[in-house]
Motif scaffolding. Sequence first.
Motif, short mmCIF file in Angstrom:
data_model
loop_
_atom_site.label_atom_id
_atom_site.label_comp_id
_atom_site.label_asym_id
_atom_site.label_seq_id
_atom_site.Cartn_x
_atom_site.Cartn_y
_atom_site.Cartn_z
N GLU A 1 0.84 -1.20 0.00
CA GLU A 1 0.00 0.00 0.00
C GLU A 1 0.88 1.25 0.00
OE1 GLU A 1 -3.12 0.79 -0.12
OE2 GLU A 1 -4.06 -1.18 -0.19
N LEU A 2 0.49 2.23 -0.83
CA LEU A 2 1.31 3.42 -0.94
C LEU A 2 1.21 4.30 0.29
CD1 LEU A 2 0.54 4.36 -4.64
CD2 LEU A 2 2.48 3.09 -3.76
N GLY A 3 0.07 4.27 0.98
CA GLY A 3 -0.10 5.08 2.17
C GLY A 3 -0.30 6.55 1.87
N TRP A 4 -0.73 6.90 0.65
CA TRP A 4 -0.95 8.29 0.29
C TRP A 4 -2.31 8.74 0.83
CZ3 TRP A 4 0.99 9.04 -5.47
CH2 TRP A 4 2.35 8.71 -5.52
N LEU A 5 -2.41 9.99 1.21
CA LEU A 5 -3.64 10.53 1.78
C LEU A 5 -4.48 11.19 0.69
CD1 LEU A 5 -2.34 12.18 5.06
CD2 LEU A 5 -3.30 9.90 4.75
N THR A 6 -5.82 11.06 0.84
CA THR A 6 -6.74 11.73 -0.08
C THR A 6 -7.63 12.67 0.70
OG1 THR A 6 -8.36 9.92 0.10
CG2 THR A 6 -6.73 9.78 -1.68
N LEU A 7 -8.03 13.75 0.04
CA LEU A 7 -8.91 14.73 0.66
C LEU A 7 -9.82 15.29 -0.44
CD1 LEU A 7 -9.41 16.27 3.38
CD2 LEU A 7 -7.97 18.09 2.45
N PRO A 8 -11.17 15.06 -0.34
CA PRO A 8 -11.87 14.34 0.74
C PRO A 8 -11.62 12.84 0.69
CG PRO A 8 -13.38 14.87 -1.02
CD PRO A 8 -12.08 15.54 -1.40
N TYR A 9 -11.93 12.20 1.77
CA TYR A 9 -11.64 10.78 1.86
C TYR A 9 -12.51 9.97 0.91
CZ TYR A 9 -10.73 6.20 3.85
OH TYR A 9 -10.38 4.89 4.02
N GLU A 10 -13.74 10.38 0.73
CA GLU A 10 -14.67 9.71 -0.17
C GLU A 10 -14.86 10.55 -1.43
OE1 GLU A 10 -15.85 6.78 0.28
OE2 GLU A 10 -15.25 6.43 2.35
N GLY B 1 -13.29 11.13 -4.03
CA GLY B 1 -12.16 11.85 -4.63
C GLY B 1 -11.23 10.86 -5.32
N TRP B 2 -9.93 11.06 -5.12
CA TRP B 2 -8.95 10.13 -5.69
C TRP B 2 -9.14 8.76 -5.01
CZ3 TRP B 2 -5.40 11.28 -9.51
CH2 TRP B 2 -5.21 12.64 -9.81
N GLU B 3 -9.03 7.71 -5.80
CA GLU B 3 -9.11 6.37 -5.22
C GLU B 3 -8.00 5.51 -5.81
OE1 GLU B 3 -12.93 4.78 -6.01
OE2 GLU B 3 -12.55 4.40 -8.12
N ILE B 4 -7.54 4.57 -4.97
CA ILE B 4 -6.44 3.70 -5.37
C ILE B 4 -6.99 2.47 -6.06
CG2 ILE B 4 -6.36 2.48 -3.15
CD1 ILE B 4 -3.28 2.47 -3.51
N VAL B 5 -6.28 2.03 -7.09
CA VAL B 5 -6.65 0.81 -7.81
C VAL B 5 -5.44 -0.11 -7.80
CG1 VAL B 5 -7.40 -0.15 -10.00
CG2 VAL B 5 -8.25 2.09 -9.27
N GLN B 6 -5.67 -1.37 -7.43
CA GLN B 6 -4.59 -2.35 -7.39
C GLN B 6 -4.73 -3.31 -8.53
OE1 GLN B 6 -4.27 -4.61 -3.76
NE2 GLN B 6 -2.79 -6.05 -4.61
N THR B 7 -3.64 -3.59 -9.23
CA THR B 7 -3.59 -4.57 -10.32
C THR B 7 -2.36 -5.43 -10.10
OG1 THR B 7 -4.56 -2.94 -11.81
CG2 THR B 7 -3.57 -4.88 -12.82
N ASP C 1 -17.51 22.17 -8.97
CA ASP C 1 -16.79 22.58 -7.78
C ASP C 1 -16.01 21.43 -7.16
OD1 ASP C 1 -17.81 25.14 -8.06
OD2 ASP C 1 -19.60 24.64 -6.87
N GLN C 2 -15.24 20.72 -7.99
CA GLN C 2 -14.43 19.62 -7.49
C GLN C 2 -13.11 20.17 -6.92
OE1 GLN C 2 -15.17 16.10 -7.54
NE2 GLN C 2 -17.18 17.09 -7.76
N ASP C 3 -12.66 19.64 -5.81
CA ASP C 3 -11.37 20.00 -5.21
C ASP C 3 -10.81 18.77 -4.51
OD1 ASP C 3 -9.14 21.38 -4.38
OD2 ASP C 3 -10.14 22.35 -2.68
N ASN C 4 -10.29 17.84 -5.30
CA ASN C 4 -9.84 16.55 -4.81
C ASN C 4 -8.32 16.54 -4.70
OD1 ASN C 4 -12.59 15.52 -5.02
ND2 ASN C 4 -12.24 15.47 -7.25
#
Length: 974
Positions: A37-46, A48-54, A73-76
């Motif tokens: 897991e990269l351990g990167w933070l996203t804001l907002p948590y939901e 917004g940016w999401e991680i995909v594993q392959t 008015d997106q600010d992810n």
Amino acid sequence: MALRGFNLFAFLVVNGVFLSRQSKEEVLLDMRSLGSELGWLTLPYENGWEIVQTVVNGSPLYTYSVCNVDSSDQDNWLRTTFIQRRSGASRVSVELQFVVRDCNTFGSSSVACKETFNLFLAEADADVGTNFRKGQFRKVATIAPDEITQGNVLKVNTETKTVGSLSKKGFYLAFQDMGACVALLSARVYYKTCPSTVQSLAVFPETVADSLREVEGVCVENAIGQATPRIYCSAEGDWVVPVGQCQCLPGYETTADSCQECKPGYFKSSVSLASCQVCPRNTKPSSAGATECQCEDGFFRSPSDPPTSPCSAPPSAPRDLTATTLSGEGRLLLSWSPPLVTGHRPDLTYSVACSICDGTACSTCGERIRFETDPAELRETNIIISDLDSHLNYTFTVEAHSGVSQFDPERASATVTAALDYTDPPKVTSIHLEKSGPTSLSLSWSLSRRPPAHISHRYELMYRRKEAEGERDVTTYTVRILDKSFVQITDLTPDTTYIFKVQALSPEGTPGSFSTEHEFHTSPLAEPQIQNSSTAVLGAVVGVAVILLAVLAFVVLRRRRLSSRGRRGAEDPYFSTDQLKPLQAYVDPHTYEDPNIAIQKFVTEIDPNAIAKHKVIGVGEFGEVFRGVMKTQGKGEVTVAIKTLKPGYSEKQRQDFLSEASIMGQFSHPNIIHLEGVVTKFKHAMIVTEYMENGALDTYLKDHDGEMSPYQLLGMLRGIAAGMKYLSDMSYVHRDLAARNVLVNSNLECKVSDFGLSRVLEDDAEGTYTTRGGKIPIRWTAPEAIAYRKFTSASDVWSFGIVMWEVMAFGERPYWDMSNHEVMKAINEAFRLPAPMDCPSAIYQLMLQCWQQDRAIRPRFADIVNILDKLLRSPESLKTIADFDPRVSIRLPSTSGGDGTMFRSVTEWLESIKMSQYKESFARAGITTMEQVLALRHEDIRNIGVRLPGHMKRIAYSILGLKDESSSLSVFAV
């Protein structure tokens, strides 16, 4: 979340988008290489940016995506983990691989869709964990794709941004999405290094690549350098421009990147890059690492011989010494054969000594004889000796010498004794009249050789009266036998001619040969003497009159010459009697198929041992420039400037380097930089010129702003114009005439230099030259040369006008801070530089003549020299000053701030005109508002503490401009 209806990441993996890299980079973060897991933070948590594993080849691969195109008015935000910055890495590169989908593929529901996202960075000295605050970040760049994905064929973009001036222990990256459909496939953070290397026998450590950085190295073991070796590490991680050269110590030779000791039987005597040499002839075998080879017994080296020379034995005595009497009296040829043992030395010479022996003692011959060549250091094996006396015994000693003769305790000499015994008496060569009277003649005569001191000759004198025409020729002579070589004959007839001849007699009475007959005349009696005296007085009077007429004619001619010279004026120096012949046309060295021929034809080769470099005074295109000395015959050591060619050059670089010398070598004028010569028969090529103590003219003028009068500046301009007239007369175009390319010596004489851009005039009607490309110095170049790249002497005249402006403005930059495009536009619209402050009107008018748009009506350099000479002869013509308008004389943001308003503070104003060093001086003087600044007078500025003339002018100009709001809109006008 995945992109709409499309398995993006499976496509990327299957089609092999992720490629491996090999570079000189030090990676700080690689998103693809992380196996967890990269351990990167996203804001907002939901939402917004999401991680995909392959999973790829059994390993997990993580990517991030966001695609909220339907919502406005997106600010992810997506923030990385803490990235440690390594010591020295103040500049890092961020490489991103991403896919952006075309907003048009989402239909009308994607009104708020975007196709870009932003990259941010925040520095920190410690990991702040999950404390993610957007306000801590600063924007680095907006990331826009080169290709947008529209259908099922994905377009992967790669973007690299460089972030500099990092100073804290680490940093975070953050990615801001404001409504795009984007997938971040890879993020890689790295910095470049220049790897450790060995160049020019110097070791350079691994160095972090930042901006161009100079790195010092250390010579390898058993090597040394005259100066610390240096090299530059570029921002791309490449080593460039090595400066300095290490060389192996004596006893060591260069092998690859190290110095190895010489093998037994070899030696090296000096610090150099040369290889070890085999021990020379007549030396003992050396051990490993030898610096010289010792001579065998009986063999020697001269104290002046280098260790590389062979040893030699002292010469033996000359052989077969003989003395031969030559035709003509008192001459002898001394000849001999070379010694059997010469030592194979090139400095074998002979000396000849002479002595006279009388049976009991010997003495040197001294000045009693004459050697026809110097008997001290003879190279030939013979010598002629003259003025020898007969009946004397001469002893001649010939010695052989070489550089090792002092090691021979025995003198290598040969001796021969010679005597000149003439049985015939000497010949009388001439008879001289010592005194003449009415009835007497006093005579003396010369002999073909001096008689020996112990032998006395007698002489037979015969004379007769010379008969007049018609009289019977009486051949009866009166004969007298004399013991001396002079006589007085009496009882002669006055005013009569007598014929004389003399012969010498030997002690035994044997006669020699008679001299040629000589005629002498007795004086008339008293009455004729008086008449003769009157004639002499009359002749003297006539002679004095002739002399007075000659003096008068000389004065008249002198005045006419001075008057004529005054009419010719300034052209006189170029039309002296030794310069009436036309100058030889310049020959372009580039026309030679072999450039080395041009070097040999036009340039003097200098022995590298005669050159000594002392101090670096600059850096040229090909290497460093030194001040040094050159040893010359007759002048001793002369200070020179030495341009060097850096190590590792190509043959083309060498030819380009020496081409300037091929050009300079054709010039000889007091206002053209003088080429002393070149060093080409040596590994490191050098160009040696005269040394100009005061350097470039523009720098000298800036350092002496306001310290010289217009008359002095005019004299400097006259020298430059004279040099350019000389070049023009040789059909030569400089193309880069500027104050920076004019050098100044200790006598403030200006000399044109820098012929790197110069070319010859083509032989056509227009006399133009079309450049082969390259940069043009816009601020100094005529408009036709900029537009059509054609250069003539007329375009050089335009450049000279700019040089005149530079000189009168004490090195100010032409057109100040205008861009090149603005300069070209202003010139084409007929605007010209204004007159500098305190510039005489006559000089400014000449500038304007040089800047005529039509090159055909610009003055020639011959006209310019003539005009400048007239101004120098009439200093009062410089008193009228050209009109000066401060609104167009300085183009600084001195009338308002960036928003068009008056400056808000004195500090802001001083910083805008680059005079911030006087902030405290203004504050101490109580000048704290712009209203007080506007009230300042010239003497007030001086009282504040501004002393440099150039700084005073800059501040005064700006204050004058502040008083006129329109000055910020002013342009340069005639």
